[in-house]
Scaffold this active site. Sequence first.
Site, PDB file in Angstrom:
ATOM      1  N   ARG A  96       0.843  -1.200   0.000  1.00 11.22           N
ATOM      2  CA  ARG A  96       0.000   0.000   0.000  1.00 11.22           C
ATOM      3  C   ARG A  96       0.879   1.251   0.000  1.00 11.22           C
ATOM      4  NH1 ARG A  96      -4.993   0.771  -1.408  1.00 11.22           N
ATOM      5  NH2 ARG A  96      -5.632  -1.037  -0.142  1.00 11.22           N
ATOM      6  N   ARG A 119       1.718  -6.653  -9.645  1.00  8.45           N
ATOM      7  CA  ARG A 119       2.166  -6.064  -8.378  1.00  8.45           C
ATOM      8  C   ARG A 119       2.345  -7.096  -7.268  1.00  8.45           C
ATOM      9  NH1 ARG A 119      -2.943  -3.099  -5.439  1.00  8.45           N
ATOM     10  NH2 ARG A 119      -4.436  -4.806  -5.600  1.00  8.45           N
ATOM     11  N   HIS A 190      -0.144   3.317 -10.155  1.00  6.08           N
ATOM     12  CA  HIS A 190      -1.080   3.736  -9.099  1.00  6.08           C
ATOM     13  C   HIS A 190      -0.335   4.616  -8.083  1.00  6.08           C
ATOM     14  CE1 HIS A 190      -4.179   3.600  -6.101  1.00  6.08           C
ATOM     15  NE2 HIS A 190      -4.793   2.530  -6.572  1.00  6.08           N
ATOM     16  N   ASP A 235     -13.015   9.153  -6.011  1.00  5.72           N
ATOM     17  CA  ASP A 235     -12.531   8.062  -6.869  1.00  5.72           C
ATOM     18  C   ASP A 235     -13.054   8.320  -8.283  1.00  5.72           C
ATOM     19  OD1 ASP A 235     -11.569   5.739  -7.940  1.00  5.72           O
ATOM     20  OD2 ASP A 235     -12.611   4.395  -6.560  1.00  5.72           O
ATOM     21  N   GLU A 292      -3.025   8.759 -10.809  1.00  2.00           N
ATOM     22  CA  GLU A 292      -2.556   7.575 -11.513  1.00  2.00           C
ATOM     23  C   GLU A 292      -2.583   7.786 -13.020  1.00  2.00           C
ATOM     24  OE1 GLU A 292      -4.910   4.222 -10.129  1.00  2.00           O
ATOM     25  OE2 GLU A 292      -5.461   5.423  -8.370  1.00  2.00           O
TER      26      GLU A 292
END
Length: 316
Positions: A96, A119, A190, A235, A292
């Site tokens: 994270r 990832r 990201h 978002d 991003e």
Amino acid sequence: MRLLTQKTPANAGVFRLGGPRSGIIRRSPYTRAAMPLTIEPFEQHDRACVRLRHPRGATADISLHGAHVLSWKPEPARERLYLSPNASHQPGSAIRGGIPVIFPQFAGRGPLVKHGFARLLEWRFAGLQDATVFGESAVFELDDDERTRSLWPHRFGARLHVALSADALQVGLEILNRDDSPFAFTAALHTYLRVAKLGSVELEGLESTPYEDSARKSAPMPASNAPIRFEGELDRIYAATPRLLRLRDGESTLRIEAEGFRDTVVWNPGATLAASMGDLGAGEHLRFVCVEAGTVVEPVTLAPGERWLGVQRLGE
């Protein structure tokens, strides 16, 4: 629900090896006069990492787990990326913060694990290479194997290029189709950007671009005609975005540029969601915003032998 209209070519950033579009392989317009970089291997949370160091003091730390950029410091005491203090570094988990590599699927938009498998896997460090589109850069490699083909039945090569100058970090994701038939994918970097005071942060450059509001069941929204401010959960997916954005955080301004990536995703979980996330925690949403660089609205399709390259540059 209809996605927002994509105005740029569906395969922006695609070129064929040795073909008529191979001219896209050129020195990046961001490349500056070459200065020798050094690499320092180290371990963090029992994970193999490398530190890229510029002669003027800038550093970038990259974990081989996910080819994950963990840190970027233009100066020794000034961290520009956010890494959660509660991040998991266990095998099979995503870290994270920093700059996770999203491939071959963005979010839950498909049958794969959220944000794809890149990832979650160990990448190889191929060393410092100077014959790249960025000049000298650290190169990390991930190739298909039996495990990836059991999840996504395609032969591919992925490369992450990390280039560092005195005041800029450049990250390029390159995908090669080694298969005998075309394949399609979505991808993103990201990027978690550290901020000093979330309430005063503004993101400029997307004022005229409509967006898809993922926090409200992907509702299509008109252009806001104002800089983005981070108040509560946010978002958003912006399609066909301008190349240059600016993140203003008090007296600090960060330039965010993209090439090859067509879209921009902007995210902050807000207080409630952050508190519910075990690898984030209460109050941590105040320390970052995600801007991003992505190609997520329309997948990229690569024919056999074709490559795609997406680049994000962070600069002061």
